[in-house]
Design an enzyme around this catalytic site. Structure first.
Site, PDB file in Angstrom:
ATOM      1  N   PHE A  18       0.835  -1.206   0.000  1.00 28.54           N
ATOM      2  CA  PHE A  18       0.000   0.000   0.000  1.00 28.54           C
ATOM      3  C   PHE A  18       0.878   1.267   0.000  1.00 28.54           C
ATOM      4  CE2 PHE A  18      -2.015   2.659   3.572  1.00 28.54           C
ATOM      5  CZ  PHE A  18      -2.624   3.551   2.700  1.00 28.54           C
ATOM      6  N   TYR A 157       5.532  -7.697  16.440  1.00 27.99           N
ATOM      7  CA  TYR A 157       5.553  -6.610  15.450  1.00 27.99           C
ATOM      8  C   TYR A 157       6.100  -5.333  16.095  1.00 27.99           C
ATOM      9  CZ  TYR A 157       3.863  -3.014  12.231  1.00 27.99           C
ATOM     10  OH  TYR A 157       3.792  -1.929  11.378  1.00 27.99           O
TER      11      TYR A 157
HETATM   12  N1  LIG Z   1      -0.392   1.008   7.058  1.00 28.18           N
HETATM   13  C1  LIG Z   1      -0.158   1.496   8.258  1.00 28.18           C
HETATM   14  O1  LIG Z   1      -1.077   1.992   8.933  1.00 28.18           O
HETATM   15  C2  LIG Z   1       1.239   1.513   8.840  1.00 28.18           C
HETATM   16  C3  LIG Z   1       1.450   2.169  10.067  1.00 28.18           C
HETATM   17  C4  LIG Z   1       2.726   2.190  10.603  1.00 28.18           C
HETATM   18  C5  LIG Z   1       3.780   1.577   9.939  1.00 28.18           C
HETATM   19  N2  LIG Z   1       3.548   0.939   8.750  1.00 28.18           N
HETATM   20  C6  LIG Z   1       4.694   0.313   8.090  1.00 28.18           C
HETATM   21  O2  LIG Z   1       4.774   0.786   6.754  1.00 28.18           O
HETATM   22  C7  LIG Z   1       5.282  -0.244   5.914  1.00 28.18           C
HETATM   23  C8  LIG Z   1       4.341  -0.440   4.739  1.00 28.18           C
HETATM   24  O3  LIG Z   1       3.087  -0.899   5.249  1.00 28.18           O
HETATM   25  P1  LIG Z   1       1.805  -1.092   4.328  1.00 28.18           P
HETATM   26  O4  LIG Z   1       0.631  -0.645   5.092  1.00 28.18           O
HETATM   27  O5  LIG Z   1       2.072  -0.546   2.992  1.00 28.18           O
HETATM   28  O6  LIG Z   1       1.710  -2.686   4.287  1.00 28.18           O
HETATM   29  P2  LIG Z   1       1.701  -3.677   3.044  1.00 28.18           P
HETATM   30  O7  LIG Z   1       1.463  -5.042   3.586  1.00 28.18           O
HETATM   31  O8  LIG Z   1       0.785  -3.182   1.999  1.00 28.18           O
HETATM   32  O9  LIG Z   1       3.214  -3.542   2.532  1.00 28.18           O
HETATM   33  C9  LIG Z   1       4.282  -4.315   3.046  1.00 28.18           C
HETATM   34  C10 LIG Z   1       4.988  -4.927   1.850  1.00 28.18           C
HETATM   35  O10 LIG Z   1       6.147  -5.644   2.283  1.00 28.18           O
HETATM   36  C11 LIG Z   1       6.238  -6.822   1.492  1.00 28.18           C
HETATM   37  N3  LIG Z   1       7.060  -7.813   2.183  1.00 28.18           N
HETATM   38  C12 LIG Z   1       6.779  -8.474   3.328  1.00 28.18           C
HETATM   39  N4  LIG Z   1       7.787  -9.298   3.636  1.00 28.18           N
HETATM   40  C13 LIG Z   1       8.727  -9.151   2.667  1.00 28.18           C
HETATM   41  C14 LIG Z   1       9.997  -9.735   2.432  1.00 28.18           C
HETATM   42  N5  LIG Z   1      10.522 -10.651   3.262  1.00 28.18           N
HETATM   43  N6  LIG Z   1      10.696  -9.345   1.338  1.00 28.18           N
HETATM   44  C15 LIG Z   1      10.198  -8.428   0.473  1.00 28.18           C
HETATM   45  N7  LIG Z   1       8.990  -7.852   0.643  1.00 28.18           N
HETATM   46  C16 LIG Z   1       8.274  -8.217   1.730  1.00 28.18           C
HETATM   47  C17 LIG Z   1       4.797  -7.248   1.325  1.00 28.18           C
HETATM   48  O11 LIG Z   1       4.613  -8.173   0.259  1.00 28.18           O
HETATM   49  C18 LIG Z   1       4.113  -5.931   1.084  1.00 28.18           C
HETATM   50  O12 LIG Z   1       4.068  -5.586  -0.278  1.00 28.18           O
HETATM   51  C19 LIG Z   1       5.451  -1.470   6.782  1.00 28.18           C
HETATM   52  O13 LIG Z   1       6.788  -1.560   7.204  1.00 28.18           O
HETATM   53  C20 LIG Z   1       4.552  -1.194   7.976  1.00 28.18           C
HETATM   54  O14 LIG Z   1       4.991  -1.865   9.123  1.00 28.18           O
HETATM   55  C21 LIG Z   1       2.312   0.894   8.185  1.00 28.18           C
END
Ligand SMILES: NC(=O)c1ccc[n+]([C@@H]2O[C@H](COP(=O)([O-])OP(=O)(O)OC[C@H]3O[C@@H](n4cnc5c(N)ncnc54)[C@H](O)[C@@H]3O)[C@@H](O)[C@H]2O)c1
Length: 330
Positions: A18, A157
């Site tokens: 995302f 996490y």
């Molecule tokens: N969405 C939120 O509200 C939020 C809040 C705080 C922090 N975050 C952080 O932001 C980042 C992005 O989150 P998001 O909401 O886009 O989630 P998301 O799940 O859409 O994106 C995470 C991506 O990482 C990829 N991934 C996971 N393991 C992997 C690996 N071993 N190698 C390569 N790719 C891998 C997944 O396939 C996915 O595309 C994350 O690190 C998340 O912890 C998100």
């Protein structure tokens, strides 16, 4: 991170996710070369639709846990100077069931990539931290210094993100951003662990009741994805500079809290969903209140959120409506 005289290459891990897909699009629009890395653990090929067509976008289906990943990419793209590390296991319940895998992906891989970036002389390494790093902290608004070694993290996490952010913040090339609840187009509503806004919008568009756990008075700090993307770019510009009293890692949120009840009623109103709410028992382990203090990043980077919750919800609903219509076409 200036890109005026020559093209700079950036790795975006989690590019099929995302936030990562939005960040990759923004970087391309600012004339950077983008090398996306993702293993599709939770990311989706559809999120890359706009990116494939761009001549400065390349994609590698690889895991961030692979040793030597940045070195391999640097050999292929010598202009690589920056890494935005967003790939992670993002499901908190999954992390509770699989603490070792979570530590390996969210913490150890981040530390390894950071070491590689440093060794390769990258100018910037920006890490996706999380508000989960504050665990059950009850003082509000949450200030950066409240997350410490003694914080009682509620999941692997939260712990993995805390340990990785701390390492990143200690390196000269690193900045960690502790994002609060991000929402916007392309957030996956299909998983029970998705962000509450994407789930509420999907339910409201289907004229179904929105599920509230407990009294609905729990609060979250919601931040629209384009504001987060702007923060990532500003963070990259801070990397390697003495940030004068900065508090790296930095919080990224609206600095305002909204109750889940208010959120649900607003979404039902915007969508004209008359199915109302479904009240379910409180979920054990859910944090009660959350709100970011966002002064520190404002002070060092001049960043502030621009998209109000109402405007962000309207954009998210418009996107969800359009994708629902597109998927119902024969
Ligand atoms: N969405 C939120 O509200 C939020 C809040 C705080 C922090 N975050 C952080 O932001 C980042 C992005 O989150 P998001 O909401 O886009 O989630 P998301 O799940 O859409 O994106 C995470 C991506 O990482 C990829 N991934 C996971 N393991 C992997 C690996 N071993 N190698 C390569 N790719 C891998 C997944 O396939 C996915 O595309 C994350 O690190 C998340 O912890 C998100």
């Amino acid at each position: 991170m200036k890109n005026r005289d020559r093209k700079i290459g950036c790795v975006v891990t989690g590019a099929a996710g995302f936030v990562g897909s939005h960040l990759a699009e923004r970087l391309l629009s600012e004339n950077y070369r983008v090398i996306g890395v993702d293993n599709f653990f939770s990311g989706r090929k559809e999120n890359l639709t706009a990116l494939w067509k761009h001549p400065d976008f390349s994609f590698h289906e690889r895991s961030v846990t692979e040793a030597g990943l940045l070195g391999d990419l640097k050999a292929q793209y010598p202009d690589l100077e920056c890494c935005f590390h967003l790939a992670a296991i993002v499901s908190v319940p999954y992390s509770v069931d699989h603490p070792e895998t979570t530590m390996e992906v969210n913490c150890q891989a981040a530390v390894n990539l950071l070491g590689e970036a440093d060794h390769l002389g990258f100018g910037a390494f920006v890490f996706a931290g999380s508000s989960a790093e504050y665990g059950g902290e009850q003082r509000l608004p949450l200030k950066e210094e409240y997350a410490t070694e003694h914080t009682r993290h509620l999941s692997a996490y939260g712990r993995s993100k805390y340990l990785a952010s701390r390492e990143v913040a200690e390196r000269r090339c690193g900045v960690a951003l502790r994002c609060f609840n991000i929402y916007g187009p392309r957030q996956d509503p299909t998983s029970p662990y998705s962000g509450v806004i994407s789930r509420f919008v999907a339910l409201a568009l289907q004229q179904q009741p929105l599920t509230i756990f407990g009294d609905g008075l729990q609060t979250r700090d919601f931040i629209y994805v384009s504001d987060v993307v702007e923060a990532y770019l500003r963070a990259a510009s801070l990397c390697g500079k003495a940030t004068g009293g900065g508090k790296n890692p930095y919080n990224i949120g609206m600095g305002k809290s909204t109750t889940i009840l208010e959120l649900a009623e607003t979404i039902n109103g915007l969508v004209e969903n008359h199915a109302g709410l479904a009240i379910c028992p409180e979920r054990p382990g859910d944090i009660r209140f959350s709100e970011a203090s966002v002064d520190a990043f404002h002070k060092v980077a001049g960043w502030e959120p621009r998209v109000s919750l109402l405007e962000g919800l309207r954009k998210t609903i418009a996107w969800a409506r359009a994708s629902q219509e597109a998927s119902s076409q024969p």
